[in-house]
Design an enzyme around this catalytic site. Structure first.
Site, mmCIF file in Angstrom:
data_model
loop_
_atom_site.group_PDB
_atom_site.id
_atom_site.type_symbol
_atom_site.label_atom_id
_atom_site.label_comp_id
_atom_site.label_asym_id
_atom_site.label_seq_id
_atom_site.Cartn_x
_atom_site.Cartn_y
_atom_site.Cartn_z
ATOM 1 N N ALA A 33 -7.510 -3.579 8.529
ATOM 2 C CA ALA A 33 -6.472 -3.186 7.525
ATOM 3 C C ALA A 33 -6.183 -4.515 6.914
ATOM 4 C CB ALA A 33 -5.406 -2.626 8.355
ATOM 5 N N ASN A 34 -4.977 -4.576 6.268
ATOM 6 C CA ASN A 34 -4.543 -5.916 5.547
ATOM 7 C C ASN A 34 -3.130 -6.006 5.959
ATOM 8 O OD1 ASN A 34 -3.048 -4.675 3.291
ATOM 9 N ND2 ASN A 34 -5.223 -3.943 2.852
ATOM 10 N N ARG A 35 -2.402 -6.804 5.437
ATOM 11 C CA ARG A 35 -1.050 -7.035 5.821
ATOM 12 C C ARG A 35 -0.088 -6.515 4.726
ATOM 13 N NH1 ARG A 35 -0.651 -10.504 9.776
ATOM 14 N NH2 ARG A 35 -2.447 -12.016 10.055
ATOM 15 N N ALA A 99 -2.675 -2.456 -1.809
ATOM 16 C CA ALA A 99 -3.723 -3.479 -1.298
ATOM 17 C C ALA A 99 -4.823 -2.657 -0.914
ATOM 18 C CB ALA A 99 -2.851 -4.362 -0.387
#
Ligand code: CTP
Ligand code: CA
Length: 224
Positions: A33-35, A99
């Site tokens: 995942a990402n932030r 994102a």
């Protein structure tokens, strides 16, 4: 202020918004995942609804609750987001605030990966995800009149974002500097530069809600 569906500068307009991170599975219990919190995309959708737009909101697993008054499409992976975006077209405008993970695990395991007791480490190999924004921006048929991308950059933000606008073929890029220390990733404020064919326009640092309102107003002007 909230408007009835047939009022406001964006009344009768369909706007597609992508938001949040994507999750790319490794196995049934793990993912990459990402932030991204989804805060900026959610604020944009809310501002568009407030100006009377019909909004399709395609979101990955975000930390913030989704906006109300939208057609909500929840997805997990980049591939699912791409499919949901294609299914939501046609639209008058499309805002790509998600994102999207650049890579996914080439062969996600269908069984949980287990330690085998030997201390051997797993090896992941990756494949590139489709570029959802570029695919929509470069459509020859059914391209939204206004296609807007985001560019979260570090270092030479304007140069990276200007090149990205041309490479992807979108009309506008909303660029921001997400270097550590700016507090923008995951924060309540944003400091953006709007890049169009006419040049770059730097907006003062303001709340993500205010960035969203200003962008929605610009979208309404462009579609008028
Ligand atoms: N985007 C997308 N699909 C992808 C990757 C990005 O739709 N697979 C969109 C994002 O939603 C954003 C814009 O493209 O609007 C720019 O994303 P960004 O990650 O900055 O661009 P990349 O082309 O992935 O380049 P980079 O190597 O800088 O991450
Ligand atoms: Ca990327």
């Amino acid at each position: 202020a909230a408007l009835a569906a047939d009022e406001g500068p964006l009344a009768g307009r369909h706007v597609l918004v992508t938001s949040g991170p994507t999750h790319e599975p490794i196995d049934p219990v793990r993912y990459i995942a990402n932030r991204s919190s989804g805060a900026q995309g959610t604020a944009i959708a809310r501002a568009l609804v407030a100006q009377g737009a019909q909004v399709t909101f395609v979101t990955g697993p975000a930390a913030v609750p989704p906006p109300t008054g939208v057609r909500l499409v929840r997805v997990e992976t980049a591939i699912q987001m791409r499919d949901a975006v294609e299914a939501a077209l046609p639209a008058d405008a499309a805002v790509f605030a998600a994102a999207v993970a650049d890579w996914r695990v080439a062969q996600a395991a269908t069984s949980k990966m287990k330690k085998d007791g030997s201390g051997r480490l797993p090896q992941l190999s990756f494949t590139e995800n489709p570029d959802i924004l570029a695919a929509v921006a470069q459509r020859s048929v059914g391209r939204p009149r206004l296609v807007i991308g985001f560019a979260a950059e570090t270092d030479d933000v304007l140069a990276h974002a200007t090149a990205k606008r041309l490479r992807k073929g979108c009309d506008w890029i909303v660029a921001n500097d997400v270097s550590p220390g700016t507090g923008i990733m995951g924060g309540r404020e944003n400091a953006v530069t709007l890049i169009t064919a006419a040049g770059a326009e730097t907006w003062p640092r303001m709340g993500k809600d205010q960035v969203a309102e200003r962008l929605a107003t610009r979208i309404a002007e462009a579609l008028r």
